[in-house]
Enzyme design. Structure first.
Site, mmCIF file in Angstrom:
data_model
loop_
_atom_site.group_PDB
_atom_site.id
_atom_site.type_symbol
_atom_site.label_atom_id
_atom_site.label_comp_id
_atom_site.label_asym_id
_atom_site.label_seq_id
_atom_site.Cartn_x
_atom_site.Cartn_y
_atom_site.Cartn_z
ATOM 1 N N TYR A 12 0.831 -1.209 0.000
ATOM 2 C CA TYR A 12 0.000 0.000 0.000
ATOM 3 C C TYR A 12 0.867 1.261 0.000
ATOM 4 C CZ TYR A 12 -4.326 -2.504 1.126
ATOM 5 O OH TYR A 12 -5.422 -3.300 1.094
ATOM 6 N N SER B 159 7.530 4.323 10.275
ATOM 7 C CA SER B 159 7.807 3.339 9.240
ATOM 8 C C SER B 159 6.788 2.205 9.288
ATOM 9 C CB SER B 159 9.227 2.790 9.397
ATOM 10 O OG SER B 159 9.211 1.517 9.980
ATOM 11 N N LYS B 160 6.754 1.461 8.176
ATOM 12 C CA LYS B 160 5.824 0.334 8.094
ATOM 13 C C LYS B 160 6.049 -0.649 9.231
ATOM 14 C CE LYS B 160 4.989 0.590 3.210
ATOM 15 N NZ LYS B 160 4.061 0.142 2.247
ATOM 16 N N ARG B 161 7.305 -0.721 9.687
ATOM 17 C CA ARG B 161 7.636 -1.684 10.737
ATOM 18 C C ARG B 161 6.980 -1.345 12.079
ATOM 19 N NH1 ARG B 161 12.091 -1.980 7.566
ATOM 20 N NH2 ARG B 161 12.944 -0.063 8.402
#
Ligand code: GLU
Length: 506
Positions: free
Chosen positions: A20, A257-259
């Site tokens: 995404y 972040s995505k993390r």
């Protein structure tokens, strides 16, 4: 005068289809889009899909959908087409090969034949000697013939760019001149052994062929830019304007972040919204998200904070994008959303609400299936909400079937059973009065409640709250007149009856 002056602005957003659209990516899109719209230029969407190992299934469709949700229309790119296409890098291999051949020919690029083991040894040596750069340029450099022969022998051959031995200065429109001293970048791969170009090379070729005038991207790309500039020089390309935008940080100072999602899940916490789609399914308005991200690194020069997309086009200038890191303040976003929900044109609000209902997973089926008119009225009755799930909490009961209403024991105790069933007594009275009410409108329901209050010398809440608990099962609903009109006379009476039947014997 640079080659770019006097040319029409052409900017691009170049996502890699790895999932995404991240909220930081959305900010990049927005600033590029604003620059294009402001200057009457073009906004180009290019899909950087040359890293086949990182490609995630339907991410292109998802990214396009997120862009549409944000209102970021593109002039050239997938679906839109355009003269500079194709806009998927995987379909442009012949163009890259053409320029690669030129670089091989000029000696600015070379076939590199090291085996993985040899590269690992170089890395180990560098580690032991505490050197950052590990790749040693071969001496002599393999000839084109040697490279091609190795390829024919099915060896894993890559092409590397021969980094020139000179300082490279990037003139950044936000950061000023940023110089990288010579010797700080090793010869890097521009074509992988699978024949695909690396990001750096494809990006440079495409920025030239697509006549990109301004590259606005996140500061995490700053150290890539000297590589790009060096290749542009080698190929005789124009260097576009560069502007690297500040990094977005969480309030605790960590990089957003995505993390962050995985980390939260590991700690047993609900994952924070990170991707544009997360905010969409969490019930945020695109107008609020756009407004909020516009201020991540940019400011209008005064304390104004509320901007529609149109107002941003008028106000945005690149010279007001700052150098310092931006902070992602979720409380502030929530406040922005509340504001936008209260001020947005109702047609747009309803459109966003319907989008939320279809995008979000946890919506009861009866609400998804509800008729449009009733949904509109329900939303209208819910002013003052923060995000769309608040609306569901407040009016979801309207869409349930009368038999499914469950009464919250706490609400029953507090509102109905207290003072010797005073609330139930009110319901006993109200059911006959409401049954007799011919005009089922907000005005006449309110008048009736007022009359009852006056006659019994009690407060409005003493009548409205028992009714609310009876029809919704809880103490939360829109204003009582709106609530009963939304439900309709039949359901209202059926629910009050059901509630009265549940009364505990004294
Ligand atoms: N594909 C790159 C990315 O997603 C684009 C970087 C750039 O704008 O040059 O980060």
């Amino acid at each position: 005068m640079t080659k770019l002056e006097g040319t029409k602005v052409r900017v691009r957003f170049a996502p890699s289809p790895t999932g995404y659209l991240h909220i930081g990516g959305a900010r990049t899109v927005l600033f590029n889009w604003l620059l294009a719209r402001k200057s009457g230029g073009k906004f180009i969407l290019r899909i950087e899909d040359t890293d086949r190992s990182r490609h995630v299934g339907d991410s292109v469709a998802k990214i396009l959908d997120d862009l549409r949700w944000l209102g970021m229309t593109w002039d050239e790119g997938p679906e839109a087409g355009g003269d500079a296409g194709p806009y998927f890098q995987s379909e442009r291999l012949s163009l890259y090969n053409e320029h690669l051949a030129r670089m091989l020919e000029s000696g600015d690029a070379y076939y590199a034949l090291e085996t993985p083991q040899e590269l690992e040894t170089m890395r180990e040596n560098a580690r032991a000697e505490k050197r950052i750069l590990s790749y040693d340029r071969p001496s002599p450099i393999p000839t084109i013939e040697e490279g091609e022969a190795a390829k024919r022998d099915r060896k894993k051959v890559v092409v590397r760019f021969k980094m020139p031995d000179e300082d490279i200065t990037v003139c950044d429109d936000i950061l000023g001149d940023v110089t990288l001293k010579s010797g700080q970048i090793e010869d890097f791969v521009i074509q992988k052994s699978d024949g695909f170009p690396t990001y750096h090379f494809a990006c440079v070729v495409d920025d030239e062929l697509m006549k990109i005038t301004h590259v606005l991207r996140g500061q995490e790309h700053l150290m890539n830019t000297p590589k790009h500039v060096a290749m542009q020089r080698s190929l005789g390309f124009t260097t576009p304007h560069y502007a690297h935008m500040p990094v977005i940080f969480n309030m605790n100072g960590s990089k957003m972040s995505k993390r962050d999602k995985e980390k939260a899940l590991k700690n047993g916490d609900p994952p924070p919204e990170i991707d544009v789609n997360d905010f969409r399914v969490a019930g945020y308005l695109p107008e609020a998200v756009v407004n909020f991200i516009s201020l991540l690194g940019w400011n209008p020069g005064d304390d104004r904070e509320h901007f529609s997309l149109g107002e941003l086009v008028e106000t945005f200038t690149l010279d007001r994008v700052g150098k310092t890191n931006a902070k992602f303040d979720r409380e502030k976003l929530l406040a922005f959303n509340t504001n936008w929900a209260a001020s947005l044109d109702f047609g747009l609000l309803f459109k966003a609400f319907c989008d939320f209902l279809s995008a979000s997973e946890n919506i009861p089926q009866e609400i998804r299936d509800a008729d449009e008119k009733k949904l509109r009225e329900a939303l209208k009755a819910c002013s003052g909400f923060r995000i769309f799930p608040d609306v569901i909490k407040k009016v979801g009961f309207v869409f349930a079937s009368d038999n499914d209403i469950e009464f919250d024991p706490k609400a029953v105790k507090k509102v109905l059973a207290k003072n010797e069933n005073a609330g139930y007594a009110i319901l006993d009275h109200m059911i006959t009065r409401l049954e007799a009410l011919a005009d089922w409108s907000v005005g006449s329901i309110e008048r009736l409640i007022n009359d009852v209050c006056e006659a019994r010398d009690i407060k409005m809440g003493n009548v409205a709250q028992p009714l609310r608990v009876a029809v919704s099962g809880s103490t939360i609903s829109p204003a009582i007149g709106d609530t009963l009109v939304l439900l309709g006379k039949k359901s209202t009476l059926a629910r009050i009856r059901k509630c009265l039947m549940n009364r505990e014997p004294k």
